[in-house]
Design a protein around this motif. Structure first.
Motif, mmCIF file in Angstrom:
data_model
loop_
_atom_site.group_PDB
_atom_site.id
_atom_site.type_symbol
_atom_site.label_atom_id
_atom_site.label_comp_id
_atom_site.label_asym_id
_atom_site.label_seq_id
_atom_site.Cartn_x
_atom_site.Cartn_y
_atom_site.Cartn_z
ATOM 1 N N UNK A 79 0.809 -1.217 0.000
ATOM 2 C CA UNK A 79 0.000 0.000 0.000
ATOM 3 C C UNK A 79 0.844 1.270 0.000
ATOM 4 N N UNK A 80 0.214 2.380 -0.341
ATOM 5 C CA UNK A 80 0.847 3.700 -0.261
ATOM 6 C C UNK A 80 1.311 3.953 1.166
ATOM 7 N N UNK A 81 2.461 4.578 1.289
ATOM 8 C CA UNK A 81 3.081 4.940 2.568
ATOM 9 C C UNK A 81 3.446 3.728 3.433
ATOM 10 N N UNK A 82 3.374 2.528 2.858
ATOM 11 C CA UNK A 82 3.765 1.314 3.579
ATOM 12 C C UNK A 82 5.264 1.093 3.418
ATOM 13 N N UNK A 83 5.871 0.491 4.424
ATOM 14 C CA UNK A 83 7.298 0.173 4.363
ATOM 15 C C UNK A 83 7.523 -0.906 3.317
ATOM 16 N N UNK A 84 8.514 -0.685 2.481
ATOM 17 C CA UNK A 84 8.861 -1.623 1.420
ATOM 18 C C UNK A 84 9.778 -2.707 1.987
ATOM 19 N N UNK A 85 9.828 -3.851 1.317
ATOM 20 C CA UNK A 85 10.780 -4.891 1.692
ATOM 21 C C UNK A 85 12.189 -4.296 1.696
ATOM 22 N N UNK B 23 8.990 6.429 -6.925
ATOM 23 C CA UNK B 23 7.937 5.495 -6.545
ATOM 24 C C UNK B 23 8.131 5.079 -5.089
ATOM 25 N N UNK B 24 9.390 5.080 -4.661
ATOM 26 C CA UNK B 24 9.745 4.825 -3.266
ATOM 27 C C UNK B 24 10.487 6.036 -2.726
ATOM 28 N N UNK B 25 10.419 6.227 -1.416
ATOM 29 C CA UNK B 25 11.220 7.262 -0.777
ATOM 30 C C UNK B 25 11.898 6.676 0.450
ATOM 31 N N UNK C 104 5.526 5.835 -2.068
ATOM 32 C CA UNK C 104 4.948 7.174 -2.124
ATOM 33 C C UNK C 104 3.422 7.069 -2.194
ATOM 34 N N UNK C 105 2.742 8.112 -1.775
ATOM 35 C CA UNK C 105 1.280 8.062 -1.669
ATOM 36 C C UNK C 105 0.583 7.868 -3.019
ATOM 37 N N UNK C 106 1.168 8.370 -4.097
ATOM 38 C CA UNK C 106 0.534 8.215 -5.416
ATOM 39 C C UNK C 106 1.304 7.230 -6.304
#
Length: 128
Positions: free
Chosen positions: A29-35, A63-65, A75-77
């Motif tokens: 999901x948006x604003x979720x921590x990535x692997x 796409x990631x921050x 990112x949110x979008x």
């Protein structure tokens, strides 16, 4: 997902595309921590540096921050950015190839558009 080490695309690009697909599917999901790169390395049995390169590719595309000390986040979008990227890159390339092939086969613009409309209609009917 299974990576194709013998394919035309580098492994890190395949990782980035898999992550994009997971975002589009709503699994991330948006604003979720990535692997992390280490989690991805373990999941796909690859070098952590390769996994990190895939993550950095998505960060370079906004796409990631990164959150210092916490990892990377979506990112949110992100969905909208991925869809726009794929439309402008992948779909455009496919259409260019289709138009070139239609020209080689002497298929008119009208015939090509009619083929597209017919296939779209078939797809809609299949999904109902």
């Amino acid at each position: 997902m299974k990576l194709n080490p013998d394919g035309m695309k580098p492994i890190y690009v395949q990782i980035a595309e898999w992550l994009e697909a997971e975002i589009l599917a709503g699994n991330i999901q948006s604003d979720e921590k990535m692997y992390s790169q280490y989690q991805l390395a373990e999941m796909f049995t690859i070098n952590p540096a390769t996994a990190g390169k895939g993550l950095n590719l998505l960060a370079d595309e906004d796409i990631l921050y990164k959150k210092r000390g916490l990892g990377m986040f979506v990112v949110s979008d992100a969905k909208e950015r991925i869809l726009e990227k794929r439309k402008s890159q992948v779909l455009k390339t496919m259409v260019m190839e289709l138009v070139a092939e239609a020209e080689r086969l002497d298929v008119s613009e009208g015939e090509l558009l009619e083929m597209i409309k017919t296939i779209q209609k078939q797809k809609r009917e299949e999904s109902q």
